[in-house]
Design a protein around this motif. Structure first.
Motif, PDB file in Angstrom:
ATOM      1  N   LEU A  14       0.840  -1.192   0.000  1.00  0.00           N
ATOM      2  CA  LEU A  14       0.000   0.000   0.000  1.00  0.00           C
ATOM      3  C   LEU A  14       0.876   1.244   0.000  1.00  0.00           C
ATOM      4  O   LEU A  14       0.721   2.154  -0.828  1.00  0.00           O
ATOM      5  CB  LEU A  14      -0.892  -0.027   1.245  1.00  0.00           C
ATOM      6  N   GLY A  15       1.819   1.252   0.960  1.00  0.00           N
ATOM      7  CA  GLY A  15       2.680   2.422   1.096  1.00  0.00           C
ATOM      8  C   GLY A  15       3.520   2.628  -0.164  1.00  0.00           C
ATOM      9  O   GLY A  15       3.630   3.744  -0.678  1.00  0.00           O
ATOM     10  N   LEU A  16       4.052   1.536  -0.662  1.00  0.00           N
ATOM     11  CA  LEU A  16       4.900   1.608  -1.844  1.00  0.00           C
ATOM     12  C   LEU A  16       4.123   2.193  -3.016  1.00  0.00           C
ATOM     13  O   LEU A  16       4.580   3.115  -3.698  1.00  0.00           O
ATOM     14  CB  LEU A  16       5.411   0.210  -2.189  1.00  0.00           C
ATOM     15  N   ALA A  17       2.928   1.640  -3.233  1.00  0.00           N
ATOM     16  CA  ALA A  17       2.125   2.077  -4.366  1.00  0.00           C
ATOM     17  C   ALA A  17       1.777   3.548  -4.223  1.00  0.00           C
ATOM     18  O   ALA A  17       1.884   4.315  -5.189  1.00  0.00           O
ATOM     19  CB  ALA A  17       0.849   1.237  -4.449  1.00  0.00           C
ATOM     20  N   TYR A  18       1.398   3.939  -3.001  1.00  0.00           N
ATOM     21  CA  TYR A  18       1.012   5.334  -2.787  1.00  0.00           C
ATOM     22  C   TYR A  18       2.186   6.253  -3.094  1.00  0.00           C
ATOM     23  O   TYR A  18       2.066   7.226  -3.839  1.00  0.00           O
ATOM     24  CB  TYR A  18       0.541   5.515  -1.347  1.00  0.00           C
ATOM     25  N   GLN A  19       3.345   5.861  -2.536  1.00  0.00           N
ATOM     26  CA  GLN A  19       4.536   6.694  -2.704  1.00  0.00           C
ATOM     27  C   GLN A  19       4.902   6.784  -4.181  1.00  0.00           C
ATOM     28  O   GLN A  19       5.209   7.849  -4.701  1.00  0.00           O
ATOM     29  CB  GLN A  19       5.672   6.091  -1.871  1.00  0.00           C
ATOM     30  N   GLN A  20       4.854   5.614  -4.860  1.00  0.00           N
ATOM     31  CA  GLN A  20       5.207   5.567  -6.278  1.00  0.00           C
ATOM     32  C   GLN A  20       4.280   6.455  -7.090  1.00  0.00           C
ATOM     33  O   GLN A  20       4.720   7.218  -7.934  1.00  0.00           O
ATOM     34  CB  GLN A  20       5.131   4.124  -6.782  1.00  0.00           C
ATOM     35  N   GLY A  21       2.974   6.298  -6.830  1.00  0.00           N
ATOM     36  CA  GLY A  21       1.997   7.096  -7.576  1.00  0.00           C
ATOM     37  C   GLY A  21       2.255   8.577  -7.359  1.00  0.00           C
ATOM     38  O   GLY A  21       2.224   9.386  -8.295  1.00  0.00           O
ATOM     39  N   TRP A  22       2.539   8.913  -6.118  1.00  0.00           N
ATOM     40  CA  TRP A  22       2.740  10.306  -5.755  1.00  0.00           C
ATOM     41  C   TRP A  22       3.958  10.876  -6.472  1.00  0.00           C
ATOM     42  O   TRP A  22       3.869  11.870  -7.197  1.00  0.00           O
ATOM     43  CB  TRP A  22       2.937  10.377  -4.247  1.00  0.00           C
ATOM     44  N   SER A  23       5.113  10.165  -6.287  1.00  0.00           N
ATOM     45  CA  SER A  23       6.359  10.731  -6.817  1.00  0.00           C
ATOM     46  C   SER A  23       6.380  10.655  -8.338  1.00  0.00           C
ATOM     47  O   SER A  23       6.857  11.564  -9.015  1.00  0.00           O
ATOM     48  CB  SER A  23       7.570   9.999  -6.223  1.00  0.00           C
ATOM     49  N   ARG A  24       5.823   9.576  -8.858  1.00  0.00           N
ATOM     50  CA  ARG A  24       5.830   9.420 -10.313  1.00  0.00           C
ATOM     51  C   ARG A  24       5.042  10.571 -10.967  1.00  0.00           C
ATOM     52  O   ARG A  24       5.473  11.149 -11.945  1.00  0.00           O
ATOM     53  CB  ARG A  24       5.204   8.071 -10.674  1.00  0.00           C
ATOM     54  N   SER A  25       3.888  10.872 -10.403  1.00  0.00           N
ATOM     55  CA  SER A  25       3.073  11.930 -10.988  1.00  0.00           C
ATOM     56  C   SER A  25       3.818  13.267 -10.924  1.00  0.00           C
ATOM     57  O   SER A  25       3.791  14.047 -11.873  1.00  0.00           O
ATOM     58  CB  SER A  25       1.727  12.030 -10.279  1.00  0.00           C
ATOM     59  N   ARG A 149       2.815   3.147 -15.580  1.00  0.00           N
ATOM     60  CA  ARG A 149       2.830   3.543 -16.990  1.00  0.00           C
ATOM     61  C   ARG A 149       1.611   4.401 -17.330  1.00  0.00           C
ATOM     62  O   ARG A 149       1.616   5.146 -18.286  1.00  0.00           O
ATOM     63  CB  ARG A 149       2.874   2.307 -17.883  1.00  0.00           C
ATOM     64  N   ARG A 150       0.541   4.201 -16.540  1.00  0.00           N
ATOM     65  CA  ARG A 150      -0.658   4.979 -16.829  1.00  0.00           C
ATOM     66  C   ARG A 150      -0.532   6.434 -16.383  1.00  0.00           C
ATOM     67  O   ARG A 150      -1.318   7.284 -16.789  1.00  0.00           O
ATOM     68  CB  ARG A 150      -1.865   4.364 -16.120  1.00  0.00           C
ATOM     69  N   ILE A 151       0.407   6.667 -15.462  1.00  0.00           N
ATOM     70  CA  ILE A 151       0.459   8.014 -14.888  1.00  0.00           C
ATOM     71  C   ILE A 151       1.005   9.019 -15.879  1.00  0.00           C
ATOM     72  O   ILE A 151       2.179   8.988 -16.246  1.00  0.00           O
ATOM     73  CB  ILE A 151       1.304   8.029 -13.592  1.00  0.00           C
ATOM     74  N   VAL A 152       0.148   9.866 -16.365  1.00  0.00           N
ATOM     75  CA  VAL A 152       0.537  10.977 -17.232  1.00  0.00           C
ATOM     76  C   VAL A 152      -0.185  12.196 -16.670  1.00  0.00           C
ATOM     77  O   VAL A 152      -1.147  12.051 -15.926  1.00  0.00           O
ATOM     78  CB  VAL A 152       0.091  10.725 -18.690  1.00  0.00           C
ATOM     79  N   PRO A 153       0.264  13.374 -17.011  1.00  0.00           N
ATOM     80  CA  PRO A 153      -0.379  14.556 -16.426  1.00  0.00           C
ATOM     81  C   PRO A 153      -1.881  14.600 -16.695  1.00  0.00           C
ATOM     82  O   PRO A 153      -2.649  15.117 -15.885  1.00  0.00           O
ATOM     83  CB  PRO A 153       0.345  15.719 -17.107  1.00  0.00           C
ATOM     84  N   ARG A 154      -2.303  14.052 -17.840  1.00  0.00           N
ATOM     85  CA  ARG A 154      -3.720  14.144 -18.195  1.00  0.00           C
ATOM     86  C   ARG A 154      -4.598  13.195 -17.367  1.00  0.00           C
ATOM     87  O   ARG A 154      -5.800  13.327 -17.355  1.00  0.00           O
ATOM     88  CB  ARG A 154      -3.912  13.803 -19.671  1.00  0.00           C
ATOM     89  N   LEU A 155      -3.958  12.177 -16.742  1.00  0.00           N
ATOM     90  CA  LEU A 155      -4.755  11.151 -16.059  1.00  0.00           C
ATOM     91  C   LEU A 155      -5.679  11.798 -15.037  1.00  0.00           C
ATOM     92  O   LEU A 155      -5.238  12.561 -14.175  1.00  0.00           O
ATOM     93  CB  LEU A 155      -3.825  10.155 -15.350  1.00  0.00           C
ATOM     94  N   ARG A 156      -6.962  11.482 -15.152  1.00  0.00           N
ATOM     95  CA  ARG A 156      -7.915  12.094 -14.227  1.00  0.00           C
ATOM     96  C   ARG A 156      -8.026  11.214 -12.997  1.00  0.00           C
ATOM     97  O   ARG A 156      -9.025  10.555 -12.759  1.00  0.00           O
ATOM     98  CB  ARG A 156      -9.263  12.239 -14.920  1.00  0.00           C
ATOM     99  N   ALA A 157      -6.937  11.226 -12.225  1.00  0.00           N
ATOM    100  CA  ALA A 157      -6.855  10.325 -11.067  1.00  0.00           C
ATOM    101  C   ALA A 157      -7.951  10.640 -10.064  1.00  0.00           C
ATOM    102  O   ALA A 157      -8.545   9.744  -9.478  1.00  0.00           O
ATOM    103  CB  ALA A 157      -5.493  10.454 -10.414  1.00  0.00           C
ATOM    104  N   ARG A 158      -8.213  11.943  -9.870  1.00  0.00           N
ATOM    105  CA  ARG A 158      -9.218  12.287  -8.876  1.00  0.00           C
ATOM    106  C   ARG A 158     -10.584  11.730  -9.266  1.00  0.00           C
ATOM    107  O   ARG A 158     -11.289  11.144  -8.471  1.00  0.00           O
ATOM    108  CB  ARG A 158      -9.300  13.802  -8.709  1.00  0.00           C
ATOM    109  N   ASN A 159     -10.914  11.877 -10.533  1.00  0.00           N
ATOM    110  CA  ASN A 159     -12.218  11.381 -10.967  1.00  0.00           C
ATOM    111  C   ASN A 159     -12.320   9.876 -10.799  1.00  0.00           C
ATOM    112  O   ASN A 159     -13.363   9.357 -10.419  1.00  0.00           O
ATOM    113  CB  ASN A 159     -12.450  11.753 -12.428  1.00  0.00           C
TER     114      ASN A 159
END
Lengths: 458, 456, 275
Positions: A14-25, A149-159
């Motif tokens: 969980l922590g890893l994924a969160y951190q990765q998503g955060w820093s990657r974005s 790989r999905r993380i791009v600036p356009r990704l509507r993560a919040r939605n």
């Protein structure tokens, strides 16, 4: 121990994924120099969801099939003569091996095949444990790579996160519906099984209740006429309403129309205490205090009143319902616009004339609704009648005699019986279904009336 | 002061009208007084009923909180306790073997005639020259106390041959006799205790050997049939605790979540109407029907254990859900639209608006609803009978999957006990505990609400 | 000032030819009336005389105490918890707050029409017959019918509802409902009729009808009307009293008040400078 490791693994993923998503974005945003659609927090959360779901699915699968697989493995390790055993003997053989393998040891001498099987089991356990953990971690990491790989600036993560939240909320609100569905399904299912033993006509129109005992075997089908129970239910509910309606109504009228604010602030909560008291307490009160008192009173005036009777139960149930009626009526009287009261008083009507001739007629639909809800509660009430109605399922007109009700009989038929095989226990579900349909009808109708009444003055 | 200039004819009509009104005034005011009197009578009746109920419970239950204790000097007589030395773990002995050996020794200890020890202790305490037969002597002390002596010995085998003061519970019948909960004038044949025991009890009370002490064991012991005087609520309490934890862990998040969905997100259409009607109805379904659902679905279909708090907790969760949903929805509805618009106006998404702005405001309402719902669930009895939680369980459940009782189910069990004289008080005491818990919960709800509202 | 005079002068309903307001005997007399709601004082020392068979209007910004004073006259303030009234209000020389006076009888003599039309959820007939019935003024159905018909006629509603007397009164339009309430109030044949902003919830056409009705009723009743519309006061009343912040600032002939107010506050209000 293993649970702790699994929990730690999940937390780590969980922590890893969160951190990765955060820093990657963040990284992607700075690299491309564009603004992120969603804040990094949402990317982190989305990554965490993506990773956690497959890992949890893998673990869930193992909890579902794991025990069976383990058992099958043990069986495969046993010599043929032991494996051919049945029932308890086989179970205890399996249990011995599991005890040996877990290290707590067993009493008596350990057979060589047992030791061998235990050792094999140890290996199997370790192996399967590693495989499962590995699979969970593997799918998690795989999902993480995908999601990175999905993380791009356009990704509507919040939605997407909000969609997940919304789905979770929807699932929660489905539970209430599923409950109703579950009630209907389980009652129907068992009731239909009951009706394979007893003709529905005999059930709904029979006047004799004599189910016999479950111990006499399923062949001995007794008589299952519901009418004496319905009659008892109706009689107790009627007595209860005779007690509760006048007292509850007058209490609500007095508190809302006459009492000063100070009196109301003191009296209302005290009466509402009655609503919070568990019904078992009322039952005990009926059994220990009201019943004997009624019976003594009957003796004094020369009438035979049994201490457990429809009268006792009805009286106490009435007490229980007083706050129900009074707070509902109070609510409803408050909904009647004050201008009607002023209009009547302005014409020179006395307060009681205003109440009787204007307010009550205006509030009538709402009060009828409240009354019906109270009736529904009275016929579904269990503990008071279990303790104080006397449990005598006979058609009797005299309220001073013991009676029985639908709810009492449900309790009686199911107590001490865990397998619902014979009509003696299945009948409880047919009774429950009858009760459910009756109360449902009353509730739907009453709630409809009350709702329309509210809308009228909104 | 000039009077109306109206013509004489109108004035006469006015006078006639006034006369008619005056004629009925006395009757109308009487009716008014009667009506108001009925209102007062109804309120007084309702208050009197609350008073009677509480008076009944407290006056009956209060005496049960003290119980007769007998201070005896116990001699662990080696002639009676004729057992081997306690086993000592040998080097290399397996766990299972040592346990088996130990159990065999304990069995031996149990087989010793502990009754004789108790009997001797009673005789020693009796005034000099007091003649009493064995049965009468034993009847003075609660039967479970001999097991306590045995446990003392098992824990400390060095007691052998020593004299130790032990405070024992008097038997339920002795307690009845001394408290007068049984009619002391009944003839011998209808008394539970022999004349000798009664006389001894009276004398021991006088010389201080028997004294009334606060009955802590009501809270620390589990239920007991063979030793009614030592029966306690601990098992039922833990059972109820498990169920309440399950209710809080499941009903609150699910209830709040579905309220949020229905109030904030769900489209307003036929389906959501149906869900709304469905939830309102669910709140009014008789509790016993939920019990039937538990028996058929959770126990039969999903194979969960009977009499277990897990099933009770799930059933109570389903029962509490509508209460929490309805209350949460109404507090969500009470949030002013201006707050929502302000949040949305700042560019928050709907989800953000709900979770960051609306939900915190409704916290006091949700909390109160939760506590009231939990208090209601705590006192619910009927569904527990259906799922078998009225079974006699003489242990504290270690997990929610073990057999257990619950407070209301324990009350139901105790009120049905044959030793009426003793258990009427015990039941009332249990009711007092239950009501006190519920009252405490409600008080917490009120306090929390006040604090949160002041802060908000 | 001249401009203002021109604006209102045309609207004022003149008194009967050759008759001044001082020719009307005094029906109601208030002296030093104070009202407290709990610790808060809502009305300060109001003294006023109300003439018989004329329309007296109370005007003033909202919250000025005009409705509070109106509700003192038939003691409707009794129904509000914590309300305390001191001073003296006399109807035909009888103190309405006297212990010996029966409030039921008082309200039969002093009728009231409220701000929002409030017909009872009963039939039109039952609405009008309600007062006469509770007061024992009608002994049988025929008498009741007579009262109902005559009251509805006086309220100008009869022609519109004569075919549906037994349909619910709540089914009428707003203006009709208010006329029904007036019919209900005059059915007990009160001597004084109090009207608390009777047109504030109505559209202009319904308002005009009611105003016309008030003008007709003046023949037989002493009418006190509270209104927030100065035009309405000018149109229907003969006497006007201006309230501000719980005090009676000025009273007098309507024509005088509007054309030649004595006090600056009155002037400001009429000019629209106090809301």
């Amino acid at each position: 121990m293993t649970n702790l490791i699994i929990a730690a693994l999940l937390l780590f993923l969980l922590g890893l994924a969160y951190q990765q998503g955060w820093s990657r974005s963040q990284a992607v945003a700075t690299a491309t120099g564009t603004r992120l659609h969603s804040r990094p927090v949402y990317h982190g959360a989305l990554a965490a969801v993506w990773v956690l779901v497959p890992a949890v699915l893998v673990l869930g699968l193992w909890t579902a099939i794991g025990p069976d697989m383990t058992r099958n493995f043990i069986l495969s390790q046993l010599p043929p003569d032991i494996a051919a055993l049945e029932g308890n003997a086989l179970n205890s053989a399996v249990a011995r091996i599991m005890a040996l393998s877990s290290g707590s040891g067993v009493a008596g001498t350990v057979e060589p095949y047992e030791a061998a099987a235990a050792q094999a089991l140890d290996q199997f356990r370790l192996l399967s444990y590693l495989v499962v953990i590995g699979a969970a971690a593997g799918t998690g990491v795989l999902a993480l790579l995908l999601v990175r790989r999905r993380i791009v600036p356009r990704l509507r993560a919040r939605n997407e996160i909000e969609m997940v939240v919304r789905l979770a909320l929807l699932a929660c609100s489905a539970i209430a519906v599923l409950t109703t569905f579950g009630i209907v399904a389980s009652l129907f299912n068992e009731a239909i099984r009951f009706f394979t033993f007893v003709n529905p006509l005999d059930f709904f129109f029979g006047t004799v209740w004599n189910p016999g005992f479950a111990t006499t075997g399923t062949g001995a089908v007794g008589q299952y006429g519901i009418l004496p129970l319905l009659w008892g239910t109706v009689m107790v509910a009627a007595i209860a309403m005779l007690v509760a309606l006048p007292i509850g109504l007058m209490t609500a009228i007095y508190l809302s129309q006459y009492a000063s604010r100070r009196v109301r602030d003191v009296v209302k909560p005290i009466i509402e205490i009655l609503a919070g008291i568990p019904t078992i307490v009322y039952g005990f009160f009926a059994l220990v205090t009201v019943g004997p008192a009624l019976s003594g009173f009957g003796q004094a005036i020369g009438i035979d009143i049994r201490s457990t009777s429809a009268l006792t139960a009805g009286l106490v149930m009435g007490i229980m319902i007083i706050p129900f009626i009074s707070s509902l009526t109070d609510d409803i009287l408050r909904q009647v616009p004050i201008s009607l009261r002023d209009g009547s008083l302005g014409l020179g009507a006395t307060p009681s004339e205003t109440i009787r001739r204007v307010l009550l007629p205006a509030a009538l639909p709402g009060i009828v609704g409240a009354f019906l809800l109270a009736v529904s509660r009275a016929i579904g009430e269990t503990m008071i009648v279990v303790l104080a109605a006397g449990n005598s399922p006979v058609l009797r007109a005299n309220p001073a005699e013991p009676i029985s009700t639908v709810t009492v009989t449900i309790v009686n038929q199911l107590t001490g019986d865990s397998d619902f095989a014979g009509p003696q226990s299945l009948v409880a579900f047919a009774l429950g279904l009858t009760l459910f349909v009756m109360t449902l009808g009353l509730n739907v109708f009453a709630l409809y009336i009350v709702r329309r009444f509210r809308e009228q003055y909104e | 002061m000039t009077i109306s200039s109206s013509g004489p004819s109108t004035s006469a009509a006015d006078e006639a009208k006034r006369a008619r009104i005056r004629a009925s005034l006395a009757r109308r005011h009487l009716t008014e007084r009667i009506f108001k009197g009925l209102g007062v009578a109804a309120v007084v009746t309702a208050l009197a009923l609350v008073g009677t109920l509480f008076w009944m419970v407290i006056s009956k239950g209060y005496p049960a909180f003290t119980q007769a204790n007998v201070a005896l000097e116990v001699y662990f007589d080696p002639e009676i306790i004729d057992v081997d030395a306690a086993p000592v773990r040998a080097a290399g002995q397996s766990d299972a073997d040592f346990r088996a050996q130990n159990l065999a020794w304990q069995r031996q200890v149990t087989l010793a005639n502990w009754n004789a020890i108790v009997e001797q202790a009673v005789r020693d305490a009796a005034p000099a020259g007091f003649e009493i037969d064995a049965r009468s002597a034993l009847a003075l002390v609660e039967t479970g106390e001999r097991h306590r002596l045995r446990d003392l010995f098992v824990a400390n085998p060095a007691l052998l041959g020593q004299r130790v003061p032990v405070e024992m519970l008097a038997s339920a019948n002795t307690d009845n006799w001394l408290k007068g909960t049984i009619n002391r004038d009944l003839e011998d044949s209808r008394q539970q205790l022999s004349a000798q025991t009664r006389a001894l009890a009276d004398q021991l009370l006088e010389n201080g050997t028997i004294s009334f002490k606060f009955a802590w064991h009501i809270f620390t012991n589990v239920d007991s049939r063979s030793a009614p005087a030592s029966a306690g609520l601990a098992g039922a309490f833990v059972g109820s605790l498990y169920m309440m934890l399950i209710v809080i862990l499941l009903a609150v998040p699910i209830g709040v979540a579905s309220a949020i969905y229905l109030e904030e997100f769900a489209p307003k259409n036929r389906w959501t109407d149906l869900i709304e009607v469905n939830i309102n109805n669910l709140a009014a379904v008789p509790s016993i029907v939920f019990g039937l659902l538990g028996a058929a679905a959770f126990i039969q279909y999903f194979g969960l254990p009977r009499s277990a708090p897990i099933v009770g907790g799930l059933v109570l969760t389903l029962m509490t859900l509508p209460t929490i949903i309805i209350a949460t929805r109404s507090s969500l509805r009470a949030v002013p639209p201006s707050l929502r618009q302000a949040a949305l106006g700042l560019g928050a998404s709907k989800t953000q608006m709900v979770f960051h702005h609306v939900l915190p405001v409704t916290l006091p309402g949700i909390l109160t609803a939760t506590i009231i719902g939990v208090a209601q669930a705590l006192g619910e009895t009927a569904p527990l009978l259906i799922i078998g939680m009225n079974a006699f369980v003489a242990s504290i459940p270690a997990t929610p999957f073990d057999q257990a009782s619950a407070l209301p189910a324990q009350i139901y069990l105790w009120q049905g006990n044959e030793n009426r004289n003793f258990f009427e008080a015990r039941t009332s005491a249990a009711i007092m505990v239950l009501l006190a818990l519920m009252l405490a919960l409600n008080a917490i709800a009120v306090l929390l609400r006040r604090r949160l509202e002041r802060r908000g | 000032m001249d401009m203002m005079a021109g604006k209102f002068a045309a609207n004022v309903t003149p008194l009967e030819e050759g008759m001044s307001l001082s020719d009307h005997p005094i029906r109601l007399e208030a002296r030093d009336v104070c009202v407290h709601y709990g610790a808060k004082q809502a009305l300060y020392d109001v003294s006023i005389d109300i003439p018989d068979r004329a329309v007296t209007a109370f005007i003033g910004p909202s919250g000025c105490g005009k409705s509070t004073f109106l509700r003192c006259i038939n003691r409707m303030n009794d129904t509000i918890e914590g309300a305390r009234v001191t001073g003296r209000i006399a109807l035909d020389g009888e103190d309405v707050y006297d212990r010996s006076l029966d409030v039921v009888e008082l309200r039969a003599r002093v009728g009231m029409v409220f701000q929002k039309p409030n017909p009872f959820p009963k039939s039109i007939f039952e609405n009008v017959a309600y007062g006469p019935k509770i007061h024992g003024m009608v002994r049988n159905k025929a008498e009741a019918e007579e009262v109902v018909v005559s009251s509805l006629k006086r309220a100008g509603l009869f022609e519109e509802v004569k075919d549906r007397l037994h349909e619910p009164g709540t089914g009428l339009s707003g203006g009709q409902q208010q006329r029904l309430c007036i019919a209900r109030a005059i059915a007990t044949r009160p001597e004084v009729l109090l009207m608390d902003e009777p047109c504030s919830a109505l559209d202009p056409i319904a308002t005009a009808i009611i105003e016309e009705l008030i003008d007709e009723l003046r023949e037989n009743f002493t009418i006190v009307i509270v209104t927030h519309s100065m035009q309405q006061a000018a149109r229907v009343s003969q006497k006007t009293a201006f309230f501000h912040l719980g005090k009676l600032i000025e009273e007098g002939d309507t024509a005088n008040i509007f054309t030649n107010p004595a006090k600056k506050q009155t002037q400001d209000y009429i000019m629209g400078r106090i809301g």
